[in-house]
Design a protein around this motif. Structure first.
Motif, PDB file in Angstrom:
ATOM      1  N   ASP A  63      -9.369 -14.694   7.633  1.00  0.00           N
ATOM      2  CA  ASP A  63     -10.508 -15.281   6.922  1.00  0.00           C
ATOM      3  C   ASP A  63     -10.089 -16.348   5.919  1.00  0.00           C
ATOM      4  O   ASP A  63     -10.880 -17.218   5.567  1.00  0.00           O
ATOM      5  N   HIS A  64      -8.860 -16.247   5.429  1.00  0.00           N
ATOM      6  CA  HIS A  64      -8.363 -17.161   4.392  1.00  0.00           C
ATOM      7  C   HIS A  64      -6.975 -17.659   4.777  1.00  0.00           C
ATOM      8  O   HIS A  64      -5.969 -17.157   4.279  1.00  0.00           O
ATOM      9  N   PRO A  65      -6.891 -18.647   5.669  1.00  0.00           N
ATOM     10  CA  PRO A  65      -5.586 -19.088   6.177  1.00  0.00           C
ATOM     11  C   PRO A  65      -4.643 -19.626   5.110  1.00  0.00           C
ATOM     12  O   PRO A  65      -3.435 -19.641   5.310  1.00  0.00           O
ATOM     13  N   SER A  66      -5.163 -20.025   3.965  1.00  0.00           N
ATOM     14  CA  SER A  66      -4.274 -20.541   2.921  1.00  0.00           C
ATOM     15  C   SER A  66      -3.345 -19.450   2.387  1.00  0.00           C
ATOM     16  O   SER A  66      -2.296 -19.760   1.822  1.00  0.00           O
ATOM     17  N   LEU A  67      -3.705 -18.170   2.581  1.00  0.00           N
ATOM     18  CA  LEU A  67      -2.860 -17.079   2.069  1.00  0.00           C
ATOM     19  C   LEU A  67      -1.476 -17.057   2.713  1.00  0.00           C
ATOM     20  O   LEU A  67      -0.518 -16.573   2.115  1.00  0.00           O
ATOM     21  N   THR A  68      -1.372 -17.577   3.912  1.00  0.00           N
ATOM     22  CA  THR A  68      -0.067 -17.616   4.594  1.00  0.00           C
ATOM     23  C   THR A  68       0.489 -19.034   4.673  1.00  0.00           C
ATOM     24  O   THR A  68       1.469 -19.280   5.366  1.00  0.00           O
ATOM     25  N   GLY A  69      -0.138 -19.956   3.966  1.00  0.00           N
ATOM     26  CA  GLY A  69       0.300 -21.344   4.044  1.00  0.00           C
ATOM     27  C   GLY A  69      -0.185 -22.016   5.308  1.00  0.00           C
ATOM     28  O   GLY A  69       0.373 -23.024   5.732  1.00  0.00           O
ATOM     29  N   GLY A  70      -1.260 -21.449   5.908  1.00  0.00           N
ATOM     30  CA  GLY A  70      -1.756 -21.952   7.174  1.00  0.00           C
ATOM     31  C   GLY A  70      -2.728 -23.112   7.076  1.00  0.00           C
ATOM     32  O   GLY A  70      -3.383 -23.435   8.049  1.00  0.00           O
ATOM     33  N   VAL A  71      -2.832 -23.731   5.915  1.00  0.00           N
ATOM     34  CA  VAL A  71      -3.715 -24.881   5.748  1.00  0.00           C
ATOM     35  C   VAL A  71      -2.847 -26.097   5.467  1.00  0.00           C
ATOM     36  O   VAL A  71      -2.007 -26.067   4.564  1.00  0.00           O
ATOM     37  N   PRO A  72      -2.990 -27.174   6.230  1.00  0.00           N
ATOM     38  CA  PRO A  72      -2.184 -28.374   5.973  1.00  0.00           C
ATOM     39  C   PRO A  72      -2.384 -28.879   4.541  1.00  0.00           C
ATOM     40  O   PRO A  72      -3.488 -28.801   3.992  1.00  0.00           O
ATOM     41  N   ILE A  73      -1.317 -29.391   3.948  1.00  0.00           N
ATOM     42  CA  ILE A  73      -1.340 -29.854   2.556  1.00  0.00           C
ATOM     43  C   ILE A  73      -2.497 -30.817   2.311  1.00  0.00           C
ATOM     44  O   ILE A  73      -3.183 -30.727   1.307  1.00  0.00           O
ATOM     45  N   GLY A  74      -2.737 -31.727   3.235  1.00  0.00           N
ATOM     46  CA  GLY A  74      -3.794 -32.714   3.041  1.00  0.00           C
ATOM     47  C   GLY A  74      -5.191 -32.119   2.985  1.00  0.00           C
ATOM     48  O   GLY A  74      -6.114 -32.734   2.468  1.00  0.00           O
ATOM     49  N   GLU A  75      -5.350 -30.895   3.499  1.00  0.00           N
ATOM     50  CA  GLU A  75      -6.666 -30.261   3.503  1.00  0.00           C
ATOM     51  C   GLU A  75      -6.878 -29.323   2.315  1.00  0.00           C
ATOM     52  O   GLU A  75      -7.966 -28.789   2.139  1.00  0.00           O
ATOM     53  N   LEU A  76      -5.836 -29.118   1.506  1.00  0.00           N
ATOM     54  CA  LEU A  76      -5.965 -28.225   0.360  1.00  0.00           C
ATOM     55  C   LEU A  76      -6.638 -28.937  -0.799  1.00  0.00           C
ATOM     56  O   LEU A  76      -6.336 -30.085  -1.110  1.00  0.00           O
TER      57      LEU A  76
END
Length: 200
Positions: free
Chosen positions: A105-118
């Protein structure tokens, strides 16, 4: 993390997450906590790394998560797989297992979001247990706690606590919005207004 831990049958990791943020302590110190560290709702501990002795009330959310803990010296973070205390490696593995579950549900928790999309570069990379210490400090500052208040819980010196907050707080939109809301651009205060404030 808390919801995912509950969902996959790892409530101990939910306890760890809540305690890490609500006590602002290092993972090793939180992992070592037992029921003997809590007396009448007050947490007493001595930090391994610094030797600093701390005492403060448990946050209501942490107290609620722990429930009735008794006084038998049992670990506060009890490994449900073996019924005893976690080793450092076991807790890290359990954390990673829950983080993977939460990342659906929250891909940023594993670093799964590209830097440009954060929205915030501080969310780059995987969420580690040690990050929640700083999270607790930031949440306390957002709630209006002073640096002295925060350091009396985290065990930092005022200088080091300020360095942590200087790094993380400028990026907090919540605080920026709160500051903007306090600006009175409608009129300058009169001498009478300022006199009343000083007198109070």
């Amino acid at each position: 993390m808390v919801s995912a831990a509950d969902r996959i049958g790892r409530p101990s990791v939910a306890v760890a997450a809540v305690l890490l943020a609500a006590t602002m302590q290092r993972p090793a110190d939180v992992r070592a906590l037992t029921t003997a560290n809590v007396k009448a709702g007050v947490l007493h501990l001595t930090q391994f790394k610094t030797g600093v002795a701390l005492s403060f009330n448990l946050h209501p959310v942490a107290a609620d998560r722990l429930g009735h803990i008794g006084n038998n010296g049992a670990p506060l973070i009890l490994n449900e797989r073996c019924g005893g205390a976690y080793t450092e490696r076991e807790l890290e593995r359990a954390w990673c297992e829950v983080r993977e579950g939460a990342a659906t549900d929250h891909p940023s928790l594993t670093g799964g979001v590209p830097i440009g999309e954060l929205e915030d570069p501080l969310y780059a990379g995987a969420l580690n247990m040690s990050h929640l210490r700083r999270t607790g400090m930031v949440w306390a500052a957002e709630g209006g706690a002073s640096i002295a208040d925060i350091c009396s819980v985290s065990g930092h010196t005022l200088e080091n606590g300020m360095k942590v907050l200087e790094h993380y707080l400028p990026r907090q939109r919540f605080l920026a919005n709160r500051a903007i809301s306090k600006i009175n651009m409608l009129r300058a205060p009169s001498l009478e207004d300022m006199g009343q404030v000083l007198a109070a």
